[in-house]
Design an enzyme around this catalytic site. Structure first.
Site, PDB file in Angstrom:
ATOM      1  N   GLU A  16       9.476  11.899  -5.400  1.00 58.46           N
ATOM      2  CA  GLU A  16       8.928  12.629  -4.836  1.00 58.46           C
ATOM      3  C   GLU A  16       8.602  13.497  -5.849  1.00 58.46           C
ATOM      4  O   GLU A  16       8.703  13.469  -6.812  1.00 58.46           O
ATOM      5  CB  GLU A  16       9.560  13.720  -3.955  1.00 58.46           C
ATOM      6  CG  GLU A  16       9.927  12.310  -2.767  1.00 58.46           C
ATOM      7  CD  GLU A  16      11.001  12.784  -1.234  1.00 58.46           C
ATOM      8  OE1 GLU A  16      11.849  13.759  -1.712  1.00 58.46           O
ATOM      9  OE2 GLU A  16      10.831  12.088  -1.008  1.00 58.46           O
TER      10      GLU A  16
ATOM     11  N   CYS B 191       5.374   6.295  -2.000  1.00 56.97           N
ATOM     12  CA  CYS B 191       6.539   5.366  -1.238  1.00 56.97           C
ATOM     13  C   CYS B 191       7.240   4.145  -2.451  1.00 56.97           C
ATOM     14  O   CYS B 191       6.494   3.779  -3.498  1.00 56.97           O
ATOM     15  CB  CYS B 191       5.855   5.192   0.065  1.00 56.97           C
ATOM     16  SG  CYS B 191       5.901   6.451   0.979  1.00 56.97           S
TER      17      CYS B 191
ATOM     18  N   GLU C 128       7.605   1.189  -1.396  1.00 57.82           N
ATOM     19  CA  GLU C 128       6.580   0.277  -1.403  1.00 57.82           C
ATOM     20  C   GLU C 128       5.412   0.377  -2.494  1.00 57.82           C
ATOM     21  O   GLU C 128       4.788  -0.966  -3.417  1.00 57.82           O
ATOM     22  CB  GLU C 128       6.000  -0.450   0.183  1.00 57.82           C
ATOM     23  CG  GLU C 128       7.013  -0.534   0.909  1.00 57.82           C
ATOM     24  CD  GLU C 128       8.084   0.901   1.720  1.00 57.82           C
ATOM     25  OE1 GLU C 128       7.481   1.926   0.799  1.00 57.82           O
ATOM     26  OE2 GLU C 128       7.559   0.800   2.851  1.00 57.82           O
TER      27      GLU C 128
ATOM     28  N   CYS D 152       4.883   3.046   5.693  1.00 59.55           N
ATOM     29  CA  CYS D 152       4.058   4.162   6.204  1.00 59.55           C
ATOM     30  C   CYS D 152       2.038   3.506   6.298  1.00 59.55           C
ATOM     31  O   CYS D 152       2.373   2.272   6.112  1.00 59.55           O
ATOM     32  CB  CYS D 152       3.854   5.100   5.901  1.00 59.55           C
ATOM     33  SG  CYS D 152       2.668   5.027   4.003  1.00 59.55           S
TER      34      CYS D 152
ATOM     35  N   CYS E  44       0.897   1.993   3.471  1.00 59.97           N
ATOM     36  CA  CYS E  44       1.840   1.147   2.378  1.00 59.97           C
ATOM     37  C   CYS E  44       0.829   0.237   2.876  1.00 59.97           C
ATOM     38  O   CYS E  44       1.452  -0.412   2.431  1.00 59.97           O
ATOM     39  CB  CYS E  44       3.256   1.421   2.010  1.00 59.97           C
ATOM     40  SG  CYS E  44       3.752   2.195   1.066  1.00 59.97           S
TER      41      CYS E  44
HETATM   42  N1  THU Z   1       8.909   6.246   2.295  1.00 59.79           N
HETATM   43  C1  THU Z   1       9.038   5.367   1.928  1.00 59.79           C
HETATM   44  O1  THU Z   1       8.998   5.089   0.463  1.00 59.79           O
HETATM   45  N2  THU Z   1       8.736   4.372   2.367  1.00 59.79           N
HETATM   46  C2  THU Z   1       8.752   4.263   3.327  1.00 59.79           C
HETATM   47  O2  THU Z   1       8.642   3.055   3.883  1.00 59.79           O
HETATM   48  C3  THU Z   1       8.643   5.626   4.270  1.00 59.79           C
HETATM   49  C4  THU Z   1       8.881   6.557   4.043  1.00 59.79           C
HETATM   50  C5  THU Z   1       9.194   7.785   1.087  1.00 59.79           C
HETATM   51  C6  THU Z   1       8.653   8.764   1.092  1.00 59.79           C
HETATM   52  C7  THU Z   1       8.772   9.861   1.439  1.00 59.79           C
HETATM   53  O3  THU Z   1       9.452  10.229  -0.789  1.00 59.79           O
HETATM   54  C8  THU Z   1      10.060   9.850   1.731  1.00 59.79           C
HETATM   55  O4  THU Z   1      10.509   8.334   2.025  1.00 59.79           O
HETATM   56  C9  THU Z   1      10.068  10.560   3.270  1.00 59.79           C
HETATM   57  O5  THU Z   1       9.053  10.577   4.256  1.00 59.79           O
END
Ligand code: THU
Length: 140
Positions: free
Chosen positions: A55, A64, A66, A97, A100
């Protein structure tokens, strides 16, 4: 190899992948959501490529776990994958998400998606079930 030996060795590689996803999750940069995610992608030749969510102050440029894993893998020359493990510290499974799912489908096809938390595997799915009726290069 006998069927039971094959099952034992498949379980061992899943265990390794889950451990790798749990370990990389600790490197997540989740200062804004506090929601740390780790992913571990297995190549068809048995290598493990990991990723964590990253982030930043823009929020919208967050990537994300993935996608970090798959983009790292592609940039390192890997093009064929068997499965990905996604780990979050939640009781119910944290599935990839929408963004991804698209990228995993386009670069991994119908790979297995294993969802886990810090202590257990919570779900095992296939990409074709997570992204039915996908848009991809076959339509271009
Ligand atoms: N996030 C992921 O890295 N992978 C997922 O499968 C769901 C969400 C992250 C994005 C963000 O940094 C945090 O989780 C909250 O949404």
């Amino acid at each position: 190899m006998a069927a039971s030996e094959a099952a034992t060795s498949a379980q061992a590689s899943v265990d390794k992948l889950v451990a790798a996803a749990r370990a990389v999750r600790e490197r997540a940069v989740a200062d804004f959501s506090g929601f740390k995610v780790g992913a571990a992608l297995e190549t068809t030749d048995g290598q493990i490529i990991t990723g964590c969510n990253i982030e930043n102050a823009s929020y919208g440029l967050t990537v994300c776990a993935e996608r970090v894993a798959i983009f790292k893998a592609i940039s390192e020359g890997h093009r064929a994958f068997t499965r990905i493990v996604v780990v979050a510290n939640t009781e119910s499974p944290t599935p990839p998400c929408g963004a991804c799912r698209q990228i995993l489908w386009e670069f991994g096809g119908d790979i297995e998606v294993i969802l886990a938390n810090t202590t257990a595997v919570t779900a095992r799915l296939q990409m074709k079930d997570l992204l039915p009726l996908p848009f991809d290069r076959r339509l271009l």
